[in-house]
Design an enzyme around this catalytic site. Sequence first.
Site, PDB file in Angstrom:
ATOM      1  N   ASP A 205      12.911   1.844  34.278  1.00 22.67           N
ATOM      2  CA  ASP A 205      11.891   2.491  33.432  1.00 22.67           C
ATOM      3  C   ASP A 205      11.914   1.813  32.051  1.00 22.67           C
ATOM      4  OD1 ASP A 205      10.080   5.129  33.732  1.00 22.67           O
ATOM      5  OD2 ASP A 205      10.809   5.020  31.674  1.00 22.67           O
ATOM      6  N   TYR A 342       5.573   5.081  24.053  1.00 21.71           N
ATOM      7  CA  TYR A 342       4.367   4.580  24.736  1.00 21.71           C
ATOM      8  C   TYR A 342       3.344   4.086  23.724  1.00 21.71           C
ATOM      9  CZ  TYR A 342       6.125   6.526  29.090  1.00 21.71           C
ATOM     10  OH  TYR A 342       6.884   6.780  30.206  1.00 21.71           O
ATOM     11  N   HIS A 400      12.598   5.599  41.837  1.00 18.44           N
ATOM     12  CA  HIS A 400      12.424   5.190  40.435  1.00 18.44           C
ATOM     13  C   HIS A 400      13.665   5.514  39.602  1.00 18.44           C
ATOM     14  CE1 HIS A 400      10.192   4.275  36.788  1.00 18.44           C
ATOM     15  NE2 HIS A 400      10.618   5.416  36.276  1.00 18.44           N
TER      16      HIS A 400
END
Lengths: 425, 452
Positions: A205, A342, A400
């Site tokens: 990630d 982000y 993930h």
Amino acid sequence: MKLHTLAAALAFGFCVLSALSQANAAEDRSIRPFKAQVPQAALEDLRRRIAETRWPDRETVNDRSQGIQLSKIKPLVEYWGTGYDWRKAEAKLNALPQFMTTIDGVDIHFIHVRSRHPNAMPLIMTHGWPGSVFELLKTVGPLTDPTAHGGRAEDAFDLVLPSMPGYGFSGKPTETGWGPDRIAQTWAELMKRLGYTRYVAQGGDWGSPVSSAMARQAPAGLLGIHINLPAVVPPEIAAVLAVGGPAPTGLTDKERAAFDALSAAAKMGNRSYATMMGTRPQTIGYAINDSPTGLAAWMLGHPGFSRWTYDNSDPEKSPDEVLDDITQYWLSNSATSAGRLYWEYGGRSVVFAAVERTLEIALPVAITVFPEETYLAPETWARRAYPNLIYFHEVDKGGHFAAWEQPELFSAELRAAFRPLRQDF
Amino acid sequence: MSTASPAPNRREFLATSATALLATSAGAAAFNFTSSQTVAAAEASSIRSFTISFPQEEIDELRRRIAATRWPERELVSEGASRRTSATLAAGDTQGVQLATMQKLIQYWGTEYDWNKCEAHLKSLPHFITEIDGLDIHFIHVKSKHQGALPIIITHGWPGSVIELLKVIDPLTNPTAHDGTAADAFDVVIPSMPGYGFSAKPTQPGWDPIRIAKAWTVLMQRLGYDRFVAQGGDWGALITEQMALMAPPELIAIHTNMPATIPPEIVKALAAGSPPPADLGPDEKRAYEQVAFFYKFGLGYANEMALRPQTLYGLVDSPAGLASWILDHDADSYALIARSFDGEPEGLTRDDILDNITLYWLTNTAISSAQLYWEHRQTAKAGFFDAKGVTIPVGVSANPSEIYTAPKSWTERAFPKLLHYGRPPKGCHFAAWEQPKYFTDELRASFKTLQT
């Protein structure tokens, strides 16, 4: 109003340890011991808010296509407000040596576990969103104490697990600019401060772009990296995905499968959370900072959780496992600050080779592909993206959150991946 | 009363007896039918009068939650960057609604703001409910005292509601009191979209803009109108254009203040992320840049609601979360609203903003309203602003602070039977709400040839 004051007090109370040490400040390079100790009032406030959750109507479909289903989240939230015990999570953390040090103006929290084996390889591992150090805790034993976990003494690691700025117990940046590159520089300083002159880095990630940035920057002492969310998508494929075009001809089966997975994910809107936080982290922040249920749903909306059931069918994915993570976001009031990462990245995808400038990485890179990851990196693309790929392995279990879901397998992968780099030890 | 459960859908609700109503949750009691109306409801196509009333404990509960707001820290960008409008906005300027603005809003909402004033205003208007296509639809219906008034159905958008249209009711129905003549009179019908305000929430998928457009035609027919016009901005514009595409014989024209005019070759260039084509005129170039920017940096909220509306649990559990979500619609309207909370209202007052947000809160419609984005995505064949081939007569207002100001050239191409193209001097996305006078003038100018 009582609650109002309480909320403010909690936000401060939580940072008492770091605040005290900040006082002796200017160029403080000290490494201070840290223990997680959340005031009881914060836990009571959380429980009260959970009990008072105001619910929407049920979604109008019978699947996940409109988001987190009411019937899935309700039992989890109910357990959160009644059976769940944060003190156990705190005990898990406090069983490990934790520290705080100030780097580039931000307090960095980290877990630091030294192996009892001589010549253990220092390893800095970075969590992602919506993860935290909690997603990495189950690898501490296998990595630092391999002989107790089917490994050999010469596989041992000294482990450093920092919380990214704006995440968990780390401080929150008060200025822009804290993207993966700056975090990477901070990690290099952290390893230097810990006295490590030869070490490796790992991440999935957000931990992947952070580790990749470290490899690109190649600070003194960094020998190589392992990543489990590699940025292998070639520019010509990225261009097609950007406009939702059909699969280019001439792809191998695995390339075609990767293209299809990314294309389907884009069409299904699996990255809508990233688009939102990439453009307006503050706007969504108010809701998820004020509503525990809102926070839980927002975090569980990450596609990495799509196969998690939040029941007790898999002990590695138990309700406690996700709630430890979610509760830490809540108690550290970091829903908004975490989302800003982000924004720093402008909402770009971290799996595109050009975005990650992978061709500029000269250091050795190792990759493990876990079968339930959001896309399966094909080896052909990986070899194009990373000129110095020393290890590429597809395993048969895990998704993930590989370290969280398959800690033993994940640890075995790291042992194998980094073994060639131990020759200098 | 701590936990408000979602209101039962209207069918369940009507099935309960009048006595049982008194014992239902506060959420359900928001809808106060008298027993005679309940009886009348037995016939689905009947039109029942409707009274708005929320119990005081719902208001108290909201205030309690407002006071308990748990804040994030301040955004990391400057006020100047956060307030930049579409004319100057650049990538990475804003991080969203500013903490200072939110704290002013929450402070006012939790103390001075009085929902009862809004409720009294709403109650002064005639409200009705009728079931169409299986769903209870709420609408306001005000008839003009003037003979031959032109019937008009006006549709709100997201994050709007009937509240954004209240200021134009009197100017449209009673023109002689508002600088108009009797010949400017309209009979006004203002429905709440499914999942919005006082309309019922769909419990099955399928209520996309096309289905709403069909329902609106049924509504006007049911009201006995055999010759009417339709108007809308935001979703209202899209639904109104869908009505025009269906072209029922009763619909003689439409007006839109968010026209879909983008020509096919420009749609392609935008999709490819190209720079503005070299042959664009100044208005076209500006429109191109506005849309390109909005698609790239301004659609996060719409994207989230189109893809994962249900994940937004925080919006129904947190008043602050709902308010910030609603404020962050487009750069220009946000800047206008933020200035209002700074004490410089221009068109939208603090009460205007909070009336609308409070309605979303009390009706628990944050997620049910968001589902319209999801529904649209299931069936949409073209983008929101793409020209769709409307052939019936159309009036257009291109407001200067709209998401994009539709150029005249594109408007003429998109609507071959253009009745009117207006460029009001002021107005953002919420034209009727912010500039009711210009909005009214625009409607009169558009439809004057159709009024009998």
